[in-house]
Motif scaffolding. Sequence first.
Motif, PDB file in Angstrom:
ATOM      1  N   ASN A   1     -19.899  -7.903 -24.427  1.00 53.32           N
ATOM      2  CA  ASN A   1     -19.418  -6.525 -24.514  1.00 53.32           C
ATOM      3  C   ASN A   1     -19.521  -5.758 -23.195  1.00 53.32           C
ATOM      4  O   ASN A   1     -19.331  -4.560 -23.170  1.00 53.32           O
ATOM      5  N   ARG A   2     -19.799  -6.433 -22.106  1.00 52.69           N
ATOM      6  CA  ARG A   2     -19.854  -5.783 -20.796  1.00 52.69           C
ATOM      7  C   ARG A   2     -18.811  -6.352 -19.833  1.00 52.69           C
ATOM      8  O   ARG A   2     -18.818  -6.052 -18.650  1.00 52.69           O
ATOM      9  N   GLU A   3     -17.916  -7.207 -20.356  1.00 49.22           N
ATOM     10  CA  GLU A   3     -16.890  -7.801 -19.499  1.00 49.22           C
ATOM     11  C   GLU A   3     -15.737  -8.320 -20.359  1.00 49.22           C
ATOM     12  O   GLU A   3     -15.894  -8.587 -21.536  1.00 49.22           O
ATOM     13  N   PHE A   4     -14.572  -8.412 -19.724  1.00 46.14           N
ATOM     14  CA  PHE A   4     -13.449  -9.143 -20.295  1.00 46.14           C
ATOM     15  C   PHE A   4     -12.627  -9.708 -19.155  1.00 46.14           C
ATOM     16  O   PHE A   4     -12.919  -9.451 -17.984  1.00 46.14           O
ATOM     17  N   TRP A   5     -11.631 -10.507 -19.496  1.00 46.54           N
ATOM     18  CA  TRP A   5     -10.938 -11.303 -18.482  1.00 46.54           C
ATOM     19  C   TRP A   5      -9.428 -11.122 -18.560  1.00 46.54           C
ATOM     20  O   TRP A   5      -8.872 -10.778 -19.590  1.00 46.54           O
ATOM     21  N   PHE A   6      -8.781 -11.455 -17.426  1.00 49.75           N
ATOM     22  CA  PHE A   6      -7.323 -11.463 -17.314  1.00 49.75           C
ATOM     23  C   PHE A   6      -6.908 -12.718 -16.550  1.00 49.75           C
ATOM     24  O   PHE A   6      -7.514 -13.051 -15.532  1.00 49.75           O
ATOM     25  N   TYR A   7      -5.875 -13.400 -17.033  1.00 49.87           N
ATOM     26  CA  TYR A   7      -5.220 -14.434 -16.230  1.00 49.87           C
ATOM     27  C   TYR A   7      -4.166 -13.733 -15.403  1.00 49.87           C
ATOM     28  O   TYR A   7      -3.419 -12.881 -15.897  1.00 49.87           O
ATOM     29  N   THR A   8      -4.074 -14.093 -14.136  1.00 49.87           N
ATOM     30  CA  THR A   8      -3.069 -13.529 -13.258  1.00 49.87           C
ATOM     31  C   THR A   8      -2.723 -14.577 -12.206  1.00 49.87           C
ATOM     32  O   THR A   8      -2.977 -15.764 -12.396  1.00 49.87           O
ATOM     33  N   THR A   9      -2.150 -14.139 -11.112  1.00 48.88           N
ATOM     34  CA  THR A   9      -1.808 -15.061 -10.020  1.00 48.88           C
ATOM     35  C   THR A   9      -2.454 -14.580  -8.722  1.00 48.88           C
ATOM     36  O   THR A   9      -2.814 -13.410  -8.591  1.00 48.88           O
ATOM     37  N   THR A  10      -2.539 -15.491  -7.791  1.00 48.86           N
ATOM     38  CA  THR A  10      -3.153 -15.171  -6.503  1.00 48.86           C
ATOM     39  C   THR A  10      -2.343 -14.140  -5.719  1.00 48.86           C
ATOM     40  O   THR A  10      -2.879 -13.517  -4.795  1.00 48.86           O
TER      41      THR A  10
ATOM     42  N   TRP B   1       2.926 -19.308 -18.436  1.00 48.85           N
ATOM     43  CA  TRP B   1       3.067 -18.571 -17.186  1.00 48.85           C
ATOM     44  C   TRP B   1       2.798 -19.428 -15.945  1.00 48.85           C
ATOM     45  O   TRP B   1       3.038 -18.984 -14.815  1.00 48.85           O
ATOM     46  N   TYR B   2       2.280 -20.632 -16.146  1.00 48.95           N
ATOM     47  CA  TYR B   2       1.847 -21.453 -15.008  1.00 48.95           C
ATOM     48  C   TYR B   2       2.482 -22.834 -15.085  1.00 48.95           C
ATOM     49  O   TYR B   2       2.165 -23.621 -15.966  1.00 48.95           O
ATOM     50  N   GLU B   3       3.379 -23.110 -14.149  1.00 50.06           N
ATOM     51  CA  GLU B   3       4.158 -24.343 -14.149  1.00 50.06           C
ATOM     52  C   GLU B   3       3.280 -25.594 -14.182  1.00 50.06           C
ATOM     53  O   GLU B   3       3.586 -26.562 -14.865  1.00 50.06           O
ATOM     54  N   LYS B   4       2.171 -25.565 -13.469  1.00 51.54           N
ATOM     55  CA  LYS B   4       1.304 -26.739 -13.400  1.00 51.54           C
ATOM     56  C   LYS B   4       0.031 -26.569 -14.229  1.00 51.54           C
ATOM     57  O   LYS B   4      -0.977 -27.220 -13.980  1.00 51.54           O
ATOM     58  N   GLY B   5       0.100 -25.679 -15.233  1.00 54.99           N
ATOM     59  CA  GLY B   5      -1.034 -25.474 -16.114  1.00 54.99           C
ATOM     60  C   GLY B   5      -2.271 -25.007 -15.366  1.00 54.99           C
ATOM     61  O   GLY B   5      -2.174 -24.241 -14.400  1.00 54.99           O
ATOM     62  N   LYS B   6      -3.426 -25.470 -15.782  1.00 53.16           N
ATOM     63  CA  LYS B   6      -4.686 -25.060 -15.153  1.00 53.16           C
ATOM     64  C   LYS B   6      -4.798 -25.531 -13.713  1.00 53.16           C
ATOM     65  O   LYS B   6      -5.639 -25.033 -12.964  1.00 53.16           O
ATOM     66  N   ASP B   7      -3.945 -26.488 -13.309  1.00 51.55           N
ATOM     67  CA  ASP B   7      -3.962 -26.981 -11.930  1.00 51.55           C
ATOM     68  C   ASP B   7      -2.997 -26.220 -11.029  1.00 51.55           C
ATOM     69  O   ASP B   7      -2.847 -26.556  -9.854  1.00 51.55           O
ATOM     70  N   ASP B   8      -2.340 -25.202 -11.571  1.00 51.23           N
ATOM     71  CA  ASP B   8      -1.383 -24.422 -10.788  1.00 51.23           C
ATOM     72  C   ASP B   8      -2.123 -23.695  -9.666  1.00 51.23           C
ATOM     73  O   ASP B   8      -3.108 -22.986  -9.920  1.00 51.23           O
TER      74      ASP B   8
END
Length: 154
Positions: A42-51, A100-107
Motif C-alpha cells: 500500500n505504499r507503492e504501485f507500478w507502471f510498464y512503460t518504455t525507455t 505493447w512490447y514486440e519482444k516481450g519481456k526481452d524487449d
Amino acid sequence: MSTDMSKAMWEALADSPNVMLGLTGTNDHSEPMRVQLDKDANREFWFYTTTTNRVAKGGPAMVQFSSKGHDLFACISGTLVPETRPEIIDKYWSKPVSAWYEKGKDDPSLLMMRMELKDAEIWTADPSIKGMFKLFTGKQIDPDEMGDHARVNV
C-alpha cells in the motif's frame, strides 16, 4: 474519515486502474497509464512503460484518478523510480502488457517504473439532498454538502 476514504480510493483503483501520470516540475503533460497494484503493497504501485517515454527519467510525480462512477477523485504524489527486480516485472506481466512490447519481456524498450507513494488528496462526490437542491436551483453550495475531502499519507 480519512482511513475510510483511503480504503475507498484503493478499492476504486483496483476496480478501474487507469490513471493520468505525470512528472512534477516539468512542462510535460500527464498521460494515461494503467497502474499495477498489489494488495499487500500500500505504499507503492507500478507502471510498464518504455525507455523513451516522458516519465522514464523518473523523479517526483503525480497521479490523477477518477473512479468509474465519478464519485471518487484522487491526486496521489510520490516518486517514480526504475523497477529492476525481475520478480516484480514477471509478477504483473500479462497478455495485455505483452501486446505493447514486440519482444516481450526481452524487449530493449521495456521499462517498469515503481511509484513510491507519499500522500494523496481524495474527494468523494456524494451530495446531500440539500446540496442537490442547491445545485439545481443555483443557490450557494457549501462544499461539505457535496461530499468529503481528505489529505492522507499513503
